[in-house]
Enzyme design. Structure first.
Site, PDB file in Angstrom:
ATOM      1  N   SER A 536      33.027  -9.325  -6.878  1.00  0.00           N
ATOM      2  CA  SER A 536      32.360  -8.425  -5.943  1.00  0.00           C
ATOM      3  C   SER A 536      30.848  -8.507  -6.155  1.00  0.00           C
ATOM      4  O   SER A 536      30.266  -9.575  -6.009  1.00  0.00           O
ATOM      5  CB  SER A 536      32.898  -7.001  -6.111  1.00  0.00           C
ATOM      6  OG  SER A 536      32.484  -6.176  -5.063  1.00  0.00           O
ATOM      7  N   HIS A 651      40.415  -6.272  -1.441  1.00  0.00           N
ATOM      8  CA  HIS A 651      39.285  -6.418  -2.344  1.00  0.00           C
ATOM      9  C   HIS A 651      39.649  -6.014  -3.767  1.00  0.00           C
ATOM     10  O   HIS A 651      39.152  -6.581  -4.734  1.00  0.00           O
ATOM     11  CB  HIS A 651      38.112  -5.565  -1.848  1.00  0.00           C
ATOM     12  CG  HIS A 651      36.848  -5.802  -2.604  1.00  0.00           C
ATOM     13  ND1 HIS A 651      36.138  -6.985  -2.517  1.00  0.00           N
ATOM     14  CD2 HIS A 651      36.164  -5.025  -3.494  1.00  0.00           C
ATOM     15  CE1 HIS A 651      35.068  -6.922  -3.302  1.00  0.00           C
ATOM     16  NE2 HIS A 651      35.073  -5.747  -3.911  1.00  0.00           N
TER      17      HIS A 651
END
Length: 677
Positions: A536, A651
């Protein structure tokens, strides 16, 4: 690269056959390199067996005497939501009652359901909102469920798929911030409105609009704080940016009134009539000054009328941060990070003032608050460090009784290893701490294969957690694991984060590179034996480090990353991170972003390490186009790159255990090939 012409923009499409074919081709190529390695199958099997080991600690939330836990195993790859009693848990019994079977639900609905969470109504916990995600993304549906009858509530609450915020107000009403299709959304794609939804027996629930934020806001949320005396405070949080927000108190007439707190303040809890507020900027209130980094007890009467001044509970310090706050029936608990190690404080209110009480808890590692049952002075917490498996503890703050309920099994023998805290010096002279886990007898000759992990963003600290999979599969192979505590993170409070925020982002990359150079200077490792990994924002970190100093690294694991920093605000939730990175539509901030954007700073004449980029097609937070385009551009410039994209997981990696095991095994094989073979 000319930012106005992006030859790889077509890879941002999530529904084009051309992009899908490219992903399939790259996946097959990566599988041929990594999954076909003879070590892959054994690693995957070992990791999967560890994940499914029934001796793992089943963490839980206690509601009305029941301990609720989410569990995945071979028979239930999507998982089951289950419960047991405290006595059965103490005894190590497997006497669990299945409350909801997600595999059965997915089959019945013909949807790729994964459980995103279960929120029980605090005062009537047999009623719960079950949050389900299709494919593991951030968008969820919420359905009301009765955990006693094991049935969906007929004509109960049922909210469509979206990046919603939904919270119980009481058993017959909920705060709903709609993020579904057709609802008014912010630029970042999050809810703008706050509604109170009140139950009707026929399912035609009443909707009352409480608040609407402007379109250029980031998001809204709402919830109820319950105090131990039964009183309640209803709050709306309206975020103008990731770190700037306004709190609004909802009165009995359902009118919202802004509270006079600074924009960079976080209400962490409510107890005994006080808001517990953490400051990320200086605040001057009624003639008194409170510095950034302070933790305050702020009485509600003092905010909305006349009342006592805020009480300073914890003053800021250079190497200290407030990590978490929890309330029990009569006490306030503050979990501090003191030089990146946990220290817990306990407060009780006496004669209108908060006083500290002694609290004997483990030191030198990480304490995490696991659960706090409503209307009790019981706290469940875990403790671990790099070489010590987690233990789950039950602490009764009233009696002082403490017990260890469960201990995670050792994944490896810690005796041959040592965990140390070292320091590097950044270009501006700041001391950057980092942790090193290595063999005690590791030679300082530059030959140790070393994995350096970092994040450095959003005020998130990197802490010394037990490395259960890297122990047997990396340390035992002679490798070292390093965790960098760089600026941009939350290791030392707001100032540590803000030092690398916005146009100052390069500070974070410089810190990370300084740690790499320090490891090489100490001769623990060398560029030929050094890998970096991050996900990320950490993917942005390692992408920037690779683009700026490719000669330092032999391997790069770049997971669900941001990499195109000139278009990130146009992709999925990117606009919500303008506070963190800066706005590419602002000329000055765009220049800072362009200076480090990894995608735009790749060069044909550089020598880059063979990097592994991973992402997920169901990631609805960080667009998979970032990783796709980075790999494609490297290939177009004549370099090599590995790319792998999963279908599910989103995610946060919300997937089955088999997928999780495969992803970690793939990374380990890549590291073996690059650093050890």
């Amino acid at each position: 690269m000319n930012p106005s012409h992006d030859p790889h923009a077509w890879l941002e499409s999530l529904d084009s056959d051309q992009a899908a074919a490219w992903v399939a081709e790259q996946n097959a190529r990566t599988e041929g390199v990594l999954d076909a390695d003879p070590r892959f199958a054994g690693l995957k099997a070992d990791i999967l067996a560890h994940l499914r080991d029934t001796r793992q600690i089943p963490y839980f939330a206690e509601h009305k005497g029941w301990l609720y836990n989410f569990h995945q195993d071979e028979a239930h790859p999507r998982g089951i939501y289950r419960r047991t009693t405290l006595d059965a848990y103490r005894a190590g019994s497997q006497d669990w009652q299945t409350v909801l079977d997600i595999d059965a639900l997915a089959d019945a609905d013909e949807r790729d359901w994964y459980l995103d969470g279960v929120s029980h109504c605090t005062v009537r916990p047999e009623r719960a909102l079950v949050h389900l995600t299709d494919g593991g993304g951030d968008a969820t549906v919420a359905r009301e469920y009765d955990v006693e009858t094991r049935r969906w509530v007929e004509d109960g609450f049922n909210f469509p798929e979206g990046k919603n915020h939904i919270a119980w107000r009481d058993p017959d009403s909920a705060f709903v911030c709609p993020g579904w299709k057709g609802a008014p959304l912010t630029r970042a794609g999050y809810p703008r409105e706050v509604w109170l939804v009140e139950r009707a027996a026929d399912g035609r629930h009443g909707w009352t609009l409480l608040f609407a934020a402007p379109e250029d806001a980031m998001m809204t949320a709402a919830w109820r704080f319950l105090d131990s005396d039964g009183s309640a405070v209803d709050l709306i949080e309206a975020s103008d940016g990731f770190y700037r927000k306004t709190y609004h108190l909802v009165d009995g007439g359902l009118e919202a009134h802004a509270l006079p707190l600074p924009a960079k303040a976080e209400i962490e809890a409510y107890i005994a009539g006080d808001f517990i507020v953490k400051l990320a900027e200086d605040w001057r209130w009624r003639g008194e000054a409170y510095p950034s980094g302070s933790l305050l007890a702020v009485g509600l009467p003092g905010l909305i009328g006349e009342g006592p001044a805020p009480q300073l509970l914890q003053a800021p310090a250079p190497r200290l941060a407030v990590a978490a706050v929890e309330t029990t029936r009569s006490r306030l608990l503050v979990n501090l990070l003191d030089n990146v190690k946990s220290r817990m404080l306990c407060f009780a209110k006496r004669d209108g003032a908060w006083e500290t009480q002694p609290l004997a808890l483990p030191a030198d590692g990480v304490i995490e608050i696991a659960d706090q049952p409503w209307q009790s002075d019981v706290l469940y917490y875990s403790y671990s460090d790099f070489l010590t498996p987690s233990g789950l503890y039950r602490l009764d703050l009233e009696s002082g009784d403490s017990e260890c309920l469960r201990r995670q099994p050792e994944a490896f023998d810690p005796a041959p290893y040592v965990a140390e805290q070292w320091q590097a010096t950044a270009p501006d002279g700041e001391r950057i701490p980092y942790f090193v886990v290595r063999r005690r007898d590791a030679p300082f000759d530059g030959a140790t294969p070393t994995l350096l992990y970092g994040y450095g963003g959003f005020e998130v600290p990197m802490l010394p957690y037990y490395i259960e999979n890297f122990g047997p599969h990396w340390l035992a192979k002679g490798g070292a694991f390093v965790l960098a505590c760089i600026r941009g993170g939350g290791e030392f409070g707001p100032h540590w984060h803000q030092a690398a925020q916005g146009p100052k982002r390069q500070v974070s990359f410089d810190d990370f590179i300084a740690v790499a150079e320090d490891l090489i200077a100490r001769k623990l490792t060398s560029p030929a034996r050094l890998a970096i990994e991050g996900g990320s924002n950490g993917g942005l970190l390692v992408g920037a480090a690779m683009a700026q100093r490719p000669e330092l690294f032999r391997a790069v694991v770049c997971e669900v990353p941001l990499l195109d920093m000139l278009r990130y605000t146009q992709l999925l939730a990117g606009a919500s991170w303008i506070d963190e990175y800066g706005d590419p539509d602002d000329e000055a901030e765009r220049a800072a972003l362009a200076a480090y954007s990894p995608y735009h700073n790749l060069r044909a004449d550089a020598r880059y390490p063979l990097a592994l980029f991973t992402t997920s097609a169901s990631d609805d937070r960080v667009h998979p186009g970032h990783a796709r385009k980075m790999a494609a551009r490297l290939l177009a410039l004549g370099h090599d790159a590995l790319f792998y994209e999963t279908d599910g997981g989103g995610h946060a990696g919300n997937a089955g255990q088999e997928d999780t095991a495969a992803e970690l095994a793939r990374v380990l094989v890549y590291l073996y090939q690059r650093l050890c073979d």
